[in-house]
Design an enzyme around this catalytic site. Sequence first.
Site, PDB file in Angstrom:
ATOM      1  N   ARG A 154      11.414  -6.499   5.588  1.00 53.87           N
ATOM      2  CA  ARG A 154      11.291  -5.051   5.394  1.00 53.87           C
ATOM      3  C   ARG A 154      12.219  -4.295   6.340  1.00 53.87           C
ATOM      4  O   ARG A 154      12.338  -4.635   7.508  1.00 53.87           O
ATOM      5  CB  ARG A 154       9.832  -4.662   5.648  1.00 53.87           C
ATOM      6  CG  ARG A 154       9.556  -3.190   5.505  1.00 53.87           C
ATOM      7  CD  ARG A 154       8.110  -2.933   5.217  1.00 53.87           C
ATOM      8  NE  ARG A 154       7.272  -2.995   6.405  1.00 53.87           N
ATOM      9  CZ  ARG A 154       5.975  -2.676   6.404  1.00 53.87           C
ATOM     10  NH1 ARG A 154       5.393  -2.308   5.286  1.00 53.87           N
ATOM     11  NH2 ARG A 154       5.268  -2.750   7.514  1.00 53.87           N
ATOM     12  N   LYS A 192       0.833  -1.209   0.000  1.00 45.82           N
ATOM     13  CA  LYS A 192       0.000   0.000   0.000  1.00 45.82           C
ATOM     14  C   LYS A 192       0.871   1.265   0.000  1.00 45.82           C
ATOM     15  O   LYS A 192       0.599   2.194  -0.748  1.00 45.82           O
ATOM     16  CB  LYS A 192      -0.935   0.022   1.222  1.00 45.82           C
ATOM     17  CG  LYS A 192      -1.902  -1.159   1.267  1.00 45.82           C
ATOM     18  CD  LYS A 192      -2.973  -0.989   2.328  1.00 45.82           C
ATOM     19  CE  LYS A 192      -2.424  -1.017   3.757  1.00 45.82           C
ATOM     20  NZ  LYS A 192      -1.866  -2.314   4.183  1.00 45.82           N
ATOM     21  N   ARG A 229      -9.877   0.960   9.442  1.00 46.17           N
ATOM     22  CA  ARG A 229      -9.409  -0.390   9.707  1.00 46.17           C
ATOM     23  C   ARG A 229     -10.483  -1.211  10.410  1.00 46.17           C
ATOM     24  O   ARG A 229     -10.229  -2.318  10.856  1.00 46.17           O
ATOM     25  CB  ARG A 229      -8.179  -0.320  10.597  1.00 46.17           C
ATOM     26  CG  ARG A 229      -6.881  -0.631   9.816  1.00 46.17           C
ATOM     27  CD  ARG A 229      -5.861  -0.871  10.751  1.00 46.17           C
ATOM     28  NE  ARG A 229      -4.557  -1.320  10.549  1.00 46.17           N
ATOM     29  CZ  ARG A 229      -3.530  -0.689  10.065  1.00 46.17           C
ATOM     30  NH1 ARG A 229      -3.659   0.461   9.510  1.00 46.17           N
ATOM     31  NH2 ARG A 229      -2.350  -1.234  10.098  1.00 46.17           N
ATOM     32  N   ARG A 286      -0.689  -9.247  13.737  1.00 46.49           N
ATOM     33  CA  ARG A 286      -1.278  -8.184  12.914  1.00 46.49           C
ATOM     34  C   ARG A 286      -2.169  -8.775  11.827  1.00 46.49           C
ATOM     35  O   ARG A 286      -3.197  -8.208  11.463  1.00 46.49           O
ATOM     36  CB  ARG A 286      -0.170  -7.343  12.281  1.00 46.49           C
ATOM     37  CG  ARG A 286       0.466  -6.378  13.273  1.00 46.49           C
ATOM     38  CD  ARG A 286       1.748  -5.798  12.750  1.00 46.49           C
ATOM     39  NE  ARG A 286       1.567  -4.878  11.650  1.00 46.49           N
ATOM     40  CZ  ARG A 286       2.543  -4.552  10.794  1.00 46.49           C
ATOM     41  NH1 ARG A 286       3.741  -5.086  10.913  1.00 46.49           N
ATOM     42  NH2 ARG A 286       2.310  -3.701   9.833  1.00 46.49           N
ATOM     43  N   ARG A 341      11.064  -2.432  11.800  1.00 47.02           N
ATOM     44  CA  ARG A 341      10.010  -1.919  12.680  1.00 47.02           C
ATOM     45  C   ARG A 341       9.727  -2.958  13.760  1.00 47.02           C
ATOM     46  O   ARG A 341       9.697  -4.149  13.474  1.00 47.02           O
ATOM     47  CB  ARG A 341       8.723  -1.693  11.869  1.00 47.02           C
ATOM     48  CG  ARG A 341       8.648  -0.352  11.203  1.00 47.02           C
ATOM     49  CD  ARG A 341       7.511  -0.276  10.213  1.00 47.02           C
ATOM     50  NE  ARG A 341       6.206  -0.688  10.744  1.00 47.02           N
ATOM     51  CZ  ARG A 341       5.061  -0.543  10.067  1.00 47.02           C
ATOM     52  NH1 ARG A 341       5.065   0.014   8.874  1.00 47.02           N
ATOM     53  NH2 ARG A 341       3.924  -0.944  10.582  1.00 47.02           N
TER      54      ARG A 341
HETATM   55  P1  AMP Z   1       0.548   0.459   9.652  1.00 44.09           P
HETATM   56  O1  AMP Z   1       1.797   1.211   9.395  1.00 44.09           O
HETATM   57  O2  AMP Z   1      -0.606   0.971   8.808  1.00 44.09           O
HETATM   58  O3  AMP Z   1       0.719  -1.025   9.514  1.00 44.09           O
HETATM   59  O4  AMP Z   1       0.126   0.759  11.154  1.00 44.09           O
HETATM   60  C1  AMP Z   1       0.957   0.402  12.236  1.00 44.09           C
HETATM   61  C2  AMP Z   1       0.162   0.312  13.516  1.00 44.09           C
HETATM   62  O5  AMP Z   1      -0.472   1.565  13.800  1.00 44.09           O
HETATM   63  C3  AMP Z   1      -0.998  -0.691  13.511  1.00 44.09           C
HETATM   64  O6  AMP Z   1      -0.557  -2.000  13.788  1.00 44.09           O
HETATM   65  C4  AMP Z   1      -1.894  -0.120  14.611  1.00 44.09           C
HETATM   66  O7  AMP Z   1      -1.369  -0.381  15.890  1.00 44.09           O
HETATM   67  C5  AMP Z   1      -1.755   1.364  14.383  1.00 44.09           C
HETATM   68  N1  AMP Z   1      -2.789   1.857  13.427  1.00 44.09           N
HETATM   69  C6  AMP Z   1      -2.599   2.338  12.180  1.00 44.09           C
HETATM   70  N2  AMP Z   1      -3.760   2.703  11.613  1.00 44.09           N
HETATM   71  C7  AMP Z   1      -4.731   2.453  12.520  1.00 44.09           C
HETATM   72  C8  AMP Z   1      -6.151   2.606  12.544  1.00 44.09           C
HETATM   73  N3  AMP Z   1      -6.828   3.084  11.482  1.00 44.09           N
HETATM   74  N4  AMP Z   1      -6.825   2.242  13.662  1.00 44.09           N
HETATM   75  C9  AMP Z   1      -6.174   1.751  14.720  1.00 44.09           C
HETATM   76  N5  AMP Z   1      -4.842   1.563  14.771  1.00 44.09           N
HETATM   77  C10 AMP Z   1      -4.112   1.911  13.693  1.00 44.09           C
END
Ligand code: AMP
Length: 224
Positions: free
Chosen positions: A130, A16, A91, A174, A163
């Site tokens: 990654r 993405k 989400r 996740r 990360r």
């Molecule tokens: P990402 O980089 O999009 O994978 O996001 C990393 C982490 O941020 C996720 O595993 C969640 O803990 C938090 N996060 C990101 N977007 C959301 C969302 N829309 N709602 C809740 N938690 C989020």
Amino acid sequence: MSELNLILLGPPGAGKGTQAERLTDDFNLPYIATGNILRAAVQEGTELGRQAQGFMTAGELVPDEVIIGVILEAVEGPAARDGFLLDGFPRSTGQADALGEGLERLERRLTAALLIDVPDEDVVRRLSGRRVSVKTGRVYHVEFDPPKHEGRCDVDGSRLVQRDDDKPETVRHRLEVYRTSTLPLVAYYEERGSLRRFDGTRSPTEVHDHIRATIATLRLEDEL
Ligand code: AMP
């Protein structure tokens, strides 16, 4: 010109971020990535970061009360007047409802939900390899997109790190969270006629071409 209000859907590691980088360039859209916003908040030690940190490290979703307001503010801000590209939000169906209501208040509507589909085994391989630059945020992959010098960013030589939530245990969690909380959004947007699917196992360039072609068609339909 019609506005482009887009969201990107797909499991972690679907590509993405890669697609978003290209699409925001193509269409000059502000890129609103919740993960990036939250990680920056954690690094800066803001109130938002303090509230989000524990959930993020555990691979859990940050509670809706913490995240919805932040994202709606970005969507309603002047930079997003002609459209936006949301990555990582919504989400959950609760967040999708909140976004829908926010757009309705502004008399706008979603142009499309772009789903990048990738099977679980690819996700684990992609995420575990990654690496991210601590300074530029540029993303590499030890196998598929390695930096010129191991462990160093091509742009400024800054250190590349994994990360915390890309560690295998957390990745599996996740994926669980994705399946239970986020996957229902596929049906949610399908029912509303907004879903567009893309095969995320194709090369980034192919996926990008497909998405661009779809957006061009959506725009034509909108103008008819
Ligand atoms: P990402 O980089 O999009 O994978 O996001 C990393 C982490 O941020 C996720 O595993 C969640 O803990 C938090 N996060 C990101 N977007 C959301 C969302 N829309 N709602 C809740 N938690 C989020």
